[in-house]
Motif scaffolding. Sequence first.
Motif, PDB file in Angstrom:
ATOM      1  N   ARG A 231      -0.179  -7.381  -7.896  1.00  0.00           N
ATOM      2  CA  ARG A 231      -0.557  -6.133  -7.241  1.00  0.00           C
ATOM      3  C   ARG A 231       0.554  -5.091  -7.240  1.00  0.00           C
ATOM      4  NH1 ARG A 231      -5.452  -6.476  -5.224  1.00  0.00           N
ATOM      5  NH2 ARG A 231      -6.211  -8.582  -5.401  1.00  0.00           N
TER       6      ARG A 231
ATOM      7  N   VAL B 261     -14.054  -3.409  -4.980  1.00  0.00           N
ATOM      8  CA  VAL B 261     -13.127  -2.277  -5.055  1.00  0.00           C
ATOM      9  C   VAL B 261     -12.716  -1.839  -3.651  1.00  0.00           C
ATOM     10  CG1 VAL B 261     -12.895   0.140  -5.749  1.00  0.00           C
ATOM     11  CG2 VAL B 261     -14.019  -1.481  -7.279  1.00  0.00           C
ATOM     12  N   ALA B 262     -13.705  -1.632  -2.785  1.00  0.00           N
ATOM     13  CA  ALA B 262     -13.440  -1.067  -1.461  1.00  0.00           C
ATOM     14  C   ALA B 262     -12.607  -1.987  -0.584  1.00  0.00           C
ATOM     15  CB  ALA B 262     -14.770  -0.752  -0.765  1.00  0.00           C
TER      16      ALA B 262
ATOM     17  N   GLY C 173     -10.362  -4.049  -1.557  1.00  0.00           N
ATOM     18  CA  GLY C 173      -9.023  -4.290  -2.091  1.00  0.00           C
ATOM     19  C   GLY C 173      -8.876  -5.534  -2.935  1.00  0.00           C
TER      20      GLY C 173
ATOM     21  N   PRO D 260      -9.075  -3.164  -6.639  1.00  0.00           N
ATOM     22  CA  PRO D 260      -9.173  -1.740  -6.319  1.00  0.00           C
ATOM     23  C   PRO D 260      -9.236  -0.824  -7.531  1.00  0.00           C
ATOM     24  CG  PRO D 260      -6.960  -2.557  -5.858  1.00  0.00           C
ATOM     25  CD  PRO D 260      -7.812  -3.758  -6.142  1.00  0.00           C
TER      26      PRO D 260
ATOM     27  N   PRO E  90     -15.572   3.881  -1.969  1.00  0.00           N
ATOM     28  CA  PRO E  90     -14.943   4.128  -0.665  1.00  0.00           C
ATOM     29  C   PRO E  90     -15.941   4.392   0.462  1.00  0.00           C
ATOM     30  CG  PRO E  90     -13.858   5.405  -2.400  1.00  0.00           C
ATOM     31  CD  PRO E  90     -15.118   4.846  -2.984  1.00  0.00           C
TER      32      PRO E  90
END
Length: 259
Positions: free
Chosen positions: A33, A197-198, A200, A203, A91
């Motif tokens: 990350r 994605v949202a 994490g 992402p 998001p």
Amino acid sequence: MSLDVFEPLGGLEGVGSAARAARDAVDVLLRDRGLRKVGSDMTAEALLRGAHASAALAGSPATLDEVRRGAADGLATGAVRMTGELMALAPRVDTAPVQVWTRLHQLAAADLGPDEQLGHLRTSREPLPDDIPGLPPSPPADEMWERLSALAQNLTRPTKAPGLVVAGIVHAELAVLRPFPTANGLVARAAERCLLVARGIDPVGVTVPELGHYELAGSYGSGLGDYAARGLTGVRDWLLRTCEVLTLGAERSPLVRSQ
């Protein structure tokens, strides 16, 4: 104090360790990350491959090359259309989930039915959809609305469950409820992707979980059927499968070949 409905599901036997292992597979891909720069071209390629796999799972005969050239059928074209907005929609999935799901349907189903069906949650006056093989009949519209509303409310509340668990549950619920007249599988898989994605997990959107679902297609319908019918055992098995799917999705990322 708000009830955290997802946390107990993350505590089902084997799920926590499987979710950590899947997260580790994504971390390796992203070099723990933050250490790896990911270009928008890689995200776009991962989303395209995911769209092709999701459409194939829904019955599209299109090849990846046809999808890439924009020469595919309505299912694949709709799946690709969703990818154009997926990163922007992600998001909002924790604050306005129903609006995100209906927008996904508008994009997915534009070539599959009349305009008045786009983004339209079904009512009791309409036939029950049957567009995901292997599942029991869709619940009646009133039950669907009740469960969909509860799912949306729970998504807006804090949870201690791994993001992967939340994504897997949302995928299964949308698939089982089939809230739209068409394209429910495409929407359910895109909704899972939005949450990855949202929350994490991924992402930058470079894993290809839809390809994991496609490669494990033999257990897709039966896994959802068990989720619907076998109580917590079915939920646990679906979540374990979700973890396996994400691990495969990391292995199939376009980043793997670019290293």
